[in-house]
Motif scaffolding. Structure first.
Motif, PDB file in Angstrom:
ATOM      1  N   ALA A 140      -5.491   3.990  -6.297  1.00 24.88           N
ATOM      2  CA  ALA A 140      -6.138   5.250  -5.940  1.00 24.88           C
ATOM      3  C   ALA A 140      -6.669   5.956  -7.186  1.00 24.88           C
ATOM      4  N   PRO A 183       0.836  -1.206   0.000  1.00 23.69           N
ATOM      5  CA  PRO A 183       0.000   0.000   0.000  1.00 23.69           C
ATOM      6  C   PRO A 183       0.870   1.255   0.000  1.00 23.69           C
ATOM      7  N   LEU A 219      -3.501   0.780  -3.319  1.00 24.04           N
ATOM      8  CA  LEU A 219      -4.241   0.802  -2.063  1.00 24.04           C
ATOM      9  C   LEU A 219      -4.287  -0.568  -1.397  1.00 24.04           C
TER      10      LEU A 219
END
Length: 222
Positions: free
Chosen positions: A98, A63, A85
Motif C-alpha cells: 500500500a 493481504p 496488498l
C-alpha cells in the motif's frame, strides 16, 4: 520502528527511489531479521512494487499484513509503515504494498550515491598488509558501500580502497584512504557490508569518479 527527532515527515516522491534500490522489509511485531527486497516501481497514491533479489523467492504475505520498511537512497535514510496488498507472479514475481501514509526520513548526505558493482581491494591502515577482495555496491564522490567476504576493520578505523572505473571507454584507477562509518553483518559466514567515507581523494581521481558517476546516473534515468 519508533519515530525519532532526526527523521522528519516527507513526501514519498522526495526520496526519488531508483529501481533496484535495496529495502529491508519486516513484519510488524516480528523480531526476526528483516528480508532484503528490491524496489521496482511506484504507482502514485496507490502502491509500491517490490521484487525479490536475484536467485531469491518472494515470500507470500497475506493481504493486510502490517510491514515495516526501511532503506537508504544514497541521500536519505528513511522508514515507513505499510501493508501488503498481494503477491503476484505475472509479469514477474513481485509484492504490491500500500502507498505509505507517512514516510520519515533524514538527509544523510548531499552527494547522490548510485548503485554499481565493482571489484575492489581493501587494505588496513596503518601498515597495509595483504589486500582483501571486496565489491563496491554503491558509490558517490564522498564514499561507498562495500561488501567483503571477511571482516576487515572496526567502526572508525581507516582503510585504503582501490577500484577501477571506466570513463569514456578508458579505465581509471581510484585509490584513496577511507574511514569505516558503519558496518553490518550479513547472512553467511563472516560477510559484512561497510559504509566508507573517502578522505583526500586526489583531484584527477575525483574528476574521473565524477565523470563516471554522471554517466552512470544518466544511464539509469534514461
Amino acid at each position: 520502528m519508533p519515530a525519532d527527532a532526526s527523521h522528519l515527515p516527507l513526501p514519498f516522491r522526495q526520496l526519488k527511489l531508483r529501481p533496484k534500490t535495496l529495502l529491508q522489509v519486516g513484519r510488524e511485531g516480528d523480531p526476526a531479521t528483516p528480508s532484503e527486497w528490491q524496489f521496482c516501481a511506484a504507482i502514485e497514491g496507490k502502491g509500491l512494487m517490490l521484487a525479490p533479489l536475484p536467485g531469491a523467492r518472494m515470500p507470500a504475505l497475506p493481504p493486510g499484513a502490517g510491514l515495516q520498511v526501511q532503506g537508504f537512497t544514497g541521500q536519505y535514510d528513511f522508514h515507513f509503515q505499510t501493508t501488503a496488498l498481494g503477491t503476484f507472479e505475472v509479469p514477474f514475481a513481485y509484492t504490491l504494498l500500500a502507498w505509505p501514509g507517512e514516510v520519515r526520513g533524514r538527509l544523510v548526505r548531499q552527494a547522490l550515491r548510485v548503485r554499481t558493482l565493482l571489484p575492489a581491494q581493501l587494505s588496513a591502515l596503518p601498515g597495509g598488509g595483504e589486500p582483501r577482495a571486496a565489491a563496491v555496491l554503491d558509490l558517490s564522490l564522498t564514499g561507498a558501500l562495500v561488501e567483503t567476504p571477511a571482516p576487515v576493520g572496526a567502526l572508525g578505523e581507516s582503510l585504503r580502497i582501490s577500484f577501477v572505473v571506466e570513463v569514456e571507454g578508458e579505465p581509471s584507477q581510484i585509490t584513496t584512504e577511507a574511514r569505516i562509518c558503519h558496518h553490518r553483518a550479513m547472512e553467511g559466514p563472516s560477510r559484512e557490508r561497510l559504509g566508507l567515507s573517502f578522505r583526500a581523494l586526489p583531484r584527477q581521481e575525483r574528476l574521473a569518479l565524477a565523470a563516471y558517476l554522471h554517466g552512470l546516473a544518466a544511464s539509469l534515468d534514461a
